[in-house]
Enzyme design. Structure first.
Site, PDB file in Angstrom:
ATOM      1  N   LYS A 131       0.803  -1.221   0.000  1.00  0.00           N
ATOM      2  CA  LYS A 131       0.000   0.000   0.000  1.00  0.00           C
ATOM      3  C   LYS A 131       0.843   1.281   0.000  1.00  0.00           C
ATOM      4  CE  LYS A 131      -4.467  -1.513   1.555  1.00  0.00           C
ATOM      5  NZ  LYS A 131      -4.404  -2.948   1.852  1.00  0.00           N
TER       6      LYS A 131
ATOM      7  N   GLU B  25     -10.152   6.854   3.215  1.00  0.00           N
ATOM      8  CA  GLU B  25     -11.047   5.924   3.896  1.00  0.00           C
ATOM      9  C   GLU B  25     -10.225   4.703   4.246  1.00  0.00           C
ATOM     10  OE1 GLU B  25     -10.749   5.886   0.601  1.00  0.00           O
ATOM     11  OE2 GLU B  25     -10.265   3.750   0.440  1.00  0.00           O
TER      12      GLU B  25
ATOM     13  N   SER C  48       1.475  -9.924  -0.732  1.00  0.00           N
ATOM     14  CA  SER C  48       1.146  -8.494  -0.662  1.00  0.00           C
ATOM     15  C   SER C  48       1.492  -7.856   0.672  1.00  0.00           C
ATOM     16  CB  SER C  48      -0.334  -8.287  -0.977  1.00  0.00           C
ATOM     17  OG  SER C  48      -1.141  -9.108  -0.147  1.00  0.00           O
TER      18      SER C  48
HETATM   19  C1  LIG Z   1      -5.245  -3.950   1.489  1.00  0.00           C
HETATM   20  C2  LIG Z   1      -4.547  -5.214   1.237  1.00  0.00           C
HETATM   21  C3  LIG Z   1      -4.908  -6.070   0.173  1.00  0.00           C
HETATM   22  C4  LIG Z   1      -6.082  -5.826  -0.716  1.00  0.00           C
HETATM   23  O1  LIG Z   1      -6.018  -4.692  -1.504  1.00  0.00           O
HETATM   24  P1  LIG Z   1      -5.729  -4.723  -3.056  1.00  0.00           P
HETATM   25  O2  LIG Z   1      -6.004  -3.331  -3.490  1.00  0.00           O
HETATM   26  O3  LIG Z   1      -6.654  -5.707  -3.693  1.00  0.00           O
HETATM   27  O4  LIG Z   1      -4.318  -5.108  -3.256  1.00  0.00           O
HETATM   28  C5  LIG Z   1      -4.151  -7.210  -0.033  1.00  0.00           C
HETATM   29  N1  LIG Z   1      -3.120  -7.523   0.776  1.00  0.00           N
HETATM   30  C6  LIG Z   1      -2.746  -6.737   1.807  1.00  0.00           C
HETATM   31  C7  LIG Z   1      -1.595  -7.158   2.656  1.00  0.00           C
HETATM   32  C8  LIG Z   1      -3.453  -5.565   2.084  1.00  0.00           C
HETATM   33  O5  LIG Z   1      -3.080  -4.811   3.121  1.00  0.00           O
END
Ligand SMILES: *Cc1c(COP(=O)(O)O)cnc(C)c1O
Length: 393
Positions: A89, A111, A377
């Protein structure tokens, strides 16, 4: 086939900018200026300096030997979990705050659901000395206290939202309401590839650093600059969009996305938007939305807060509809198993969201030479409570 946004802001049938009259001017300003900013040398220099020196990029591309043996392929993990603030992010919030500054904005709003995007936004606002207001459903404020405290420590004001179910969709409505009251000075940092055009394209471009790095990293390790498979989880779609961005038009690369099945796609407790959604408008764009017969948005459910969203970015609605991407639903229990497996085989505790991408591995059949790149992610620190409650050690 072209999977990029068209000049009107659409991906096939999906996308556009469905916004109140009062926001037309500021969204149009952004539409007219974002590409100029993103492509300017000055922006690129500052963005890449912060990505490397502040966020810790490039993130490693790690060959996961024991997982590769388990799944009969050559599996690489793209380690977004190692970034500052623990996920992908930060790539987006660094980029958007630099855009906000260049457009002369002096105040930031955002948000947040679980608080991850709120923390990433509050972080860059501290860095850039910008006032920051984060809207968060009251239910989420109560269940995500550590992130609320982090945002406050970073200097942000967290506003608990008490309308509706008091979760993400209600926080989003409140952020849009704030934006309508302060369109001239306020920049709305949206946390995923959602929202009115140009947000999905802007966020995808900012996250595309992920696939830019995969290209040279996989070339170094495998002698070719593309994998056979790219895998990622999808909430709104930003880590997935970043992972696939530079491979969208390369049909040699198969794209496999995981959405949150919750307790089962047909259980009534699910967030599998691509399977369950119908076309509608949410958060300013036309996309697939979980809704009832009357078009009322249905409350989604997933063990993972980051995937618990009733819509999906228009990019992915289009990729799924055109069959460029295969979308698999991964249930809570499958994601928990996958998180545990990665932890024990590789010593990496993933975020619950990322565990959904890992959970799709079991649903695939690979050839031994297949090169698979899967994006982790985020890291699992924030999810320890869920892990401890659900996994017997
Ligand atoms: C917020 C988040 C997501 C989901 O958001 P995307 O916009 O679909 O990437 C996925 N993995 C993590 C670790 C997150 O914090």
């Amino acid at each position: 086939m072209n999977y990029q946004v068209d000049e009107k802001g659409y991906y096939g049938r999906f996308g556009g900018a469905y916004i109140p009259e009062i926001l037309h001017k500021c969204v149009e300003d952004l539409q007219n200026n974002y590409l100029g900013v993103l492509e300017s040398d000055d922006f690129k220099r500052e963005f890449h300096r912060l990505l490397s020196d502040y966020a810790g990029r490039p993130s490693p591309l790690y060959y996961a030997q024991r997982m590769s043996e388990r799944y009969g392929c050559r599996l690489y993990l793209k380690r977004e979990d190692l970034n500052h603030t623990g996920a992908h992010k930060i790539n987006n919030t660094i980029g958007q705050i630099l855009v906000a500054k260049r457009l002369g904005k002096t105040r930031v709003i955002a948000e947040t659901g679980a608080g991850q995007h709120g923390v990433a936004t509050a972080t860059v606002c501290a860095l850039m000395d910008m006032p920051c207001v984060v809207y968060m459903g009251k239910t989420d404020v109560e269940r995500q206290q550590p992130n609320v405290k982090k945002m406050q420590m970073l200097g942000a004001t967290v506003v608990p939202v008490t309308s509706g179910n008091m979760t993400l969709k209600d926080a989003t409505n409140e952020a849009i309401r704030d934006w309508c009251c302060h369109p001239a000075d306020t920049f709305y940092i949206i946390g995923s590839t959602v929202g009115p055009h140009p947000y999905p394209d802007m966020v995808a471009r900012l996250q595309s650093v992920i696939s830019e790095e995969i290209k040279w990293q996989i070339a170094e390790k495998e002698g070719r600059d593309y994998p056979d498979y790219l895998m990622a989880c999808v909430g709104g779609g930003s880590n997935a969009a970043g992972t696939i961005y530079h491979y969208l038009d390369d049909e040699r690369v198969k794209i496999v996305l995981s959405e949150a099945g919750g307790e089962g796609v047909l259980s009534g407790r699910s967030a599998a938007t691509i399977q369950l959604g119908r076309e509608g408008i949410i958060h300013g764009s036309r996309t697939l939305v979980m809704q009832n017969e009357d078009g009322q948005i249905e409350e989604p459910y997933s063990i993972s807060a980051g995937l618990d969203y009733p819509g999906i970015g228009p990019i992915h609605a289009n990729l799924a509809t055109t069959k460029r991407a295969t979308v698999l639903a991964v249930n809570d229990d499958e994601a928990l198993d996958a998180a545990y497996e990665l932890t024990r085989l590789e010593g990496i505790i993933p975020a619950l969201e990322s565990a959904h991408a890992l959970g799709a591995l079991k649903k695939m059949s690979f050839k031994p030479d297949d090169v698979v790149v899967l994006t982790v992610s985020g890291r699992g620190d924030k999810d320890m409570e869920a892990y401890l409650k659900n996994i017997s050690l």
